[in-house]
Design a protein around this motif. Structure first.
Motif, PDB file in Angstrom:
ATOM      1  N   PRO A   1      61.194  55.673  45.733  1.00 44.91           N
ATOM      2  CA  PRO A   1      61.247  56.847  44.858  1.00 44.91           C
ATOM      3  C   PRO A   1      60.794  58.133  45.528  1.00 44.91           C
ATOM      4  N   ASP A   2      61.490  59.205  45.215  1.00 47.54           N
ATOM      5  CA  ASP A   2      61.112  60.546  45.649  1.00 47.54           C
ATOM      6  C   ASP A   2      60.211  61.121  44.556  1.00 47.54           C
ATOM      7  N   TYR A   3      58.930  61.257  44.860  1.00 55.28           N
ATOM      8  CA  TYR A   3      57.964  61.663  43.841  1.00 55.28           C
ATOM      9  C   TYR A   3      58.134  63.115  43.400  1.00 55.28           C
ATOM     10  N   ASP A   4      58.919  63.877  44.132  1.00 58.32           N
ATOM     11  CA  ASP A   4      59.226  65.236  43.682  1.00 58.32           C
ATOM     12  C   ASP A   4      60.170  65.217  42.484  1.00 58.32           C
ATOM     13  N   LYS A   5      60.793  64.078  42.227  1.00 57.38           N
ATOM     14  CA  LYS A   5      61.760  63.974  41.143  1.00 57.38           C
ATOM     15  C   LYS A   5      61.191  63.296  39.899  1.00 57.38           C
ATOM     16  N   LEU A   6      59.875  63.107  39.861  1.00 59.10           N
ATOM     17  CA  LEU A   6      59.254  62.519  38.672  1.00 59.10           C
ATOM     18  C   LEU A   6      59.568  63.368  37.446  1.00 59.10           C
TER      19      LEU A   6
ATOM     20  N   PRO B   1      58.573  64.856  33.711  1.00 58.04           N
ATOM     21  CA  PRO B   1      57.261  65.212  33.130  1.00 58.04           C
ATOM     22  C   PRO B   1      56.599  64.014  32.443  1.00 58.04           C
ATOM     23  N   PHE B   2      57.392  63.191  31.775  1.00 57.93           N
ATOM     24  CA  PHE B   2      56.844  62.002  31.116  1.00 57.93           C
ATOM     25  C   PHE B   2      56.210  61.065  32.136  1.00 57.93           C
ATOM     26  N   LEU B   3      56.912  60.811  33.242  1.00 62.60           N
ATOM     27  CA  LEU B   3      56.377  59.903  34.260  1.00 62.60           C
ATOM     28  C   LEU B   3      55.135  60.476  34.936  1.00 62.60           C
ATOM     29  N   LYS B   4      55.092  61.789  35.145  1.00 69.10           N
ATOM     30  CA  LYS B   4      53.886  62.414  35.706  1.00 69.10           C
ATOM     31  C   LYS B   4      52.688  62.166  34.793  1.00 69.10           C
ATOM     32  N   ASP B   5      52.885  62.397  33.492  1.00 71.53           N
ATOM     33  CA  ASP B   5      51.802  62.164  32.530  1.00 71.53           C
ATOM     34  C   ASP B   5      51.420  60.686  32.494  1.00 71.53           C
ATOM     35  N   TYR B   6      52.421  59.815  32.544  1.00 70.58           N
ATOM     36  CA  TYR B   6      52.171  58.364  32.489  1.00 70.58           C
ATOM     37  C   TYR B   6      51.314  57.917  33.670  1.00 70.58           C
ATOM     38  N   ILE B   7      51.663  58.357  34.863  1.00 72.37           N
ATOM     39  CA  ILE B   7      50.903  57.992  36.063  1.00 72.37           C
ATOM     40  C   ILE B   7      49.476  58.529  35.964  1.00 72.37           C
TER      41      ILE B   7
ATOM     42  N   LEU C   1      54.078  54.854  41.459  1.00 74.58           N
ATOM     43  CA  LEU C   1      54.798  54.217  40.360  1.00 74.58           C
ATOM     44  C   LEU C   1      54.574  52.711  40.306  1.00 74.58           C
ATOM     45  N   ASN C   2      54.018  52.165  41.374  1.00 75.79           N
ATOM     46  CA  ASN C   2      53.671  50.754  41.447  1.00 75.79           C
ATOM     47  C   ASN C   2      54.791  49.851  40.908  1.00 75.79           C
ATOM     48  N   TRP C   3      54.632  49.254  39.756  1.00 73.07           N
ATOM     49  CA  TRP C   3      55.586  48.262  39.257  1.00 73.07           C
ATOM     50  C   TRP C   3      56.944  48.856  38.908  1.00 73.07           C
ATOM     51  N   LEU C   4      57.045  50.161  38.881  1.00 73.97           N
ATOM     52  CA  LEU C   4      58.321  50.788  38.535  1.00 73.97           C
ATOM     53  C   LEU C   4      59.172  51.135  39.752  1.00 73.97           C
TER      54      LEU C   4
ATOM     55  N   MET D   1      65.062  58.515  35.378  1.00 70.03           N
ATOM     56  CA  MET D   1      65.439  58.419  33.975  1.00 70.03           C
ATOM     57  C   MET D   1      65.330  56.969  33.501  1.00 70.03           C
ATOM     58  N   ALA D   2      65.761  56.035  34.347  1.00 69.60           N
ATOM     59  CA  ALA D   2      65.698  54.612  34.003  1.00 69.60           C
ATOM     60  C   ALA D   2      64.248  54.164  33.823  1.00 69.60           C
ATOM     61  N   ARG D   3      63.367  54.605  34.701  1.00 70.03           N
ATOM     62  CA  ARG D   3      61.945  54.236  34.603  1.00 70.03           C
ATOM     63  C   ARG D   3      61.338  54.775  33.302  1.00 70.03           C
ATOM     64  N   GLU D   4      61.654  56.018  32.993  1.00 72.11           N
ATOM     65  CA  GLU D   4      61.134  56.610  31.766  1.00 72.11           C
ATOM     66  C   GLU D   4      61.662  55.861  30.541  1.00 72.11           C
ATOM     67  N   LEU D   5      62.944  55.561  30.543  1.00 64.94           N
ATOM     68  CA  LEU D   5      63.546  54.835  29.428  1.00 64.94           C
ATOM     69  C   LEU D   5      62.903  53.457  29.264  1.00 64.94           C
ATOM     70  N   LEU D   6      62.674  52.773  30.376  1.00 70.14           N
ATOM     71  CA  LEU D   6      62.072  51.434  30.317  1.00 70.14           C
ATOM     72  C   LEU D   6      60.673  51.491  29.705  1.00 70.14           C
ATOM     73  N   ILE D   7      59.855  52.440  30.152  1.00 70.94           N
ATOM     74  CA  ILE D   7      58.495  52.553  29.613  1.00 70.94           C
ATOM     75  C   ILE D   7      58.536  52.870  28.121  1.00 70.94           C
TER      76      ILE D   7
END
Length: 129
Positions: free
Chosen positions: A38-43, A45-51, A59-62, A103-109
């Motif tokens: 994963p390119d962490y520049d593309k997180l 906003p939801f994933l940033k808050d989640y981490i 992102l570990n398991w994601l 987007m897939a990671r956010e949707l999964l969470i």
């Protein structure tokens, strides 16, 4: 390092070599190419808050969660529910795979935290405490 000897292996086959790849229906490319991490520049906003809330550095398991397709529709595989989660039909896909994977990671969470996830029913039925 790949065990694949034929450089045209992925052109001649579906590339689903491991049992896990067959189950999820997609090739796990980063086993061979670290550029697919994963390119962490593309997180999002939801994933940033989640981490940040989870207290993680990554992102570990994601990391191995990617946008796939089920019957031609964009979807993400939920290994806990052993099924595909399709994107809503009105949702637009980004132009590049890194953004789609985010987007897939956010949707999964979001699905795993929703009332519609089957693990919530199991938790209610079998939780002892």
């Amino acid at each position: 390092m790949s065990d694949v000897k034929d450089i045209d292996h992925f052109l001649k086959t579906d590339g689903l070599d491991t049992e896990r790849e067959k189950v999820i229906g997609q090739h796990i490319g980063y086993r061979y190419d670290v550029n697919l991490l994963p390119d962490y520049d593309k997180l999002t906003p939801f994933l940033k808050d989640y981490i940040e809330i989870m207290g993680w550095d990554d992102l570990n398991w994601l990391e191995d969660v990617h946008m796939g397709y089920e019957e031609g529709s964009p979807a993400v595989f939920d290994r806990n529910a052993n099924g595909w989660i399709r994107l809503p039909s009105d949702m637009e896909l980004p132009d590049n795979q890194q953004d789609r994977d985010m987007m897939a990671r956010e949707l999964l969470i979001k699905f795993q935290m929703s009332d519609r996830h089957p693990m919530r029913d199991l938790n209610k039925a079998y939780r002892k405490f």
